[in-house]
Design a protein around this motif. Structure first.
Motif, PDB file in Angstrom:
ATOM      1  N   GLY A 199       0.819  -1.217   0.000  1.00  0.00           N
ATOM      2  CA  GLY A 199       0.000   0.000   0.000  1.00  0.00           C
ATOM      3  C   GLY A 199       0.850   1.263   0.000  1.00  0.00           C
ATOM      4  N   PHE A 200       1.874   1.294  -0.846  1.00  0.00           N
ATOM      5  CA  PHE A 200       2.743   2.477  -0.945  1.00  0.00           C
ATOM      6  C   PHE A 200       2.709   2.990  -2.378  1.00  0.00           C
ATOM      7  N   ASP A 201       3.001   4.310  -2.526  1.00  0.00           N
ATOM      8  CA  ASP A 201       3.048   4.912  -3.854  1.00  0.00           C
ATOM      9  C   ASP A 201       4.225   4.358  -4.656  1.00  0.00           C
ATOM     10  N   ASP A 202       4.146   4.544  -5.974  1.00  0.00           N
ATOM     11  CA  ASP A 202       5.292   4.245  -6.836  1.00  0.00           C
ATOM     12  C   ASP A 202       6.475   5.109  -6.391  1.00  0.00           C
ATOM     13  N   ASP A 203       7.681   4.620  -6.560  1.00  0.00           N
ATOM     14  CA  ASP A 203       8.920   5.384  -6.320  1.00  0.00           C
ATOM     15  C   ASP A 203       9.025   5.920  -4.881  1.00  0.00           C
ATOM     16  N   ALA A 204       8.410   5.225  -3.918  1.00  0.00           N
ATOM     17  CA  ALA A 204       8.337   5.752  -2.550  1.00  0.00           C
ATOM     18  C   ALA A 204       9.602   5.510  -1.728  1.00  0.00           C
TER      19      ALA A 204
END
Ligand SMILES: C[S@@+](CC[C@H](N)C(=O)[O-])C[C@H]1O[C@@H](n2cnc3c(N)ncnc32)[C@H](O)[C@@H]1O
Length: 225
Positions: free
Chosen positions: A98-103
């Motif tokens: 549940g994390f954004d891309d490129d995080a």
């Protein structure tokens, strides 16, 4: 969640304390973290995927880096909260982060993908690629031999544990296919590991380790393209 993943999650909830007591401090595992430290800046965001009790990854990197520990076992996260109070801890599944891309600047996954059914390994590695920025670093351990199975009484805990992993070459190919360049890899002793037939080793049986771990676990260092 597949049956195996649900069983593994429940098993870690049941044997978290036992696993923590038996988890050895392998010097090689701790020193491999230098490969990550050398490639990221102070304060960089790092995901410890399948963080368990928070050692050795979160505990080794939190003094300098911003570590997020992810695990699906609430009991493992409870131990990690005591061991590494400065890390952010998140309950979640490695197959669907549940994390954004490129995080993140780095993802470390020690002895966690080995519990995910092999057909889902590519999805997990694909998630690691998605949440890493280009140039980000992956340090991942997998299995030393092609094997899937379970132990009905792992670590004499009375709890059944399940594993599933392909041979190291297949893992290396999945890493490349997910969009990484493999920079290096090493075989590291796993005292809680498996022999060449996949049999679970008895950590209290010195004969099982005569001459070193018979198989060991491959650790892959890779850079996101
Ligand atoms: C052998 S422990 C390793 C813990 C720690 N990384 C270490 O090196 O000792 C495996 C951990 O992976 C977690 N795990 C296994 N499959 C997972 C999944 N699909 N999503 C999140 N955590 C998972 C388990 O709950 C457990 O805490």
């Amino acid at each position: 969640m597949t049956d195996q993943r649900e069983r593994v999650r429940e098993a870690y909830d049941d044997l978290a304390e036992t696993h923590f007591a038996e988890r050895s401090e392998e010097p090689a595992e701790a020193s491999l973290l230098d490969e990550v430290r050398d490639r990221i800046a102070a304060g960089a965001r790092v995901l410890d995927a399948g963080c368990g009790q928070g050692t050795p990854v979160a505990s080794g990197l939190t003094p300098i880096h911003d570590v997020i520990g992810l695990d699906f076992s609430i009991e493992q996260l409870g131990l990690a909260a005591d061991v590494v109070p400065r890390a952010d801890l998140v309950r979640g599944d490695m197959t669907d982060l549940g994390f954004d891309d490129d995080a993140f600047e780095a993802v470390c996954a020690y002895h966690s993908i080995i519990h995910v059914p092999v057909p889902d390994h590519a999805a997990v590695i694909g998630e690691f690629a998605r949440v890493l920025r280009p140039g980000g670093v992956l340090l991942l351990s997998s299995g030393g031999t092609d094997w899937a199975g379970s132990h009905p009484d792992w670590l004499d805990s009375g709890v059944e544990m399940a594993w599933s992993f392909p041979d190291p070459e297949e893992t290396r190919e999945m890493i490349v296919d997910a969009g990484f360049d493999v920079l290096d890899w090493w075989i590291v002793t796993d005292r809680l590991g498996h022999d060449e037939d996949g049999e679970v080793l008895d950590p209290d049986d010195p004969d099982a380790y005569e001459g070193g771990d018979p198989v060991g676990k491959p650790f892959f260092l890779a850079e996101r393209r």
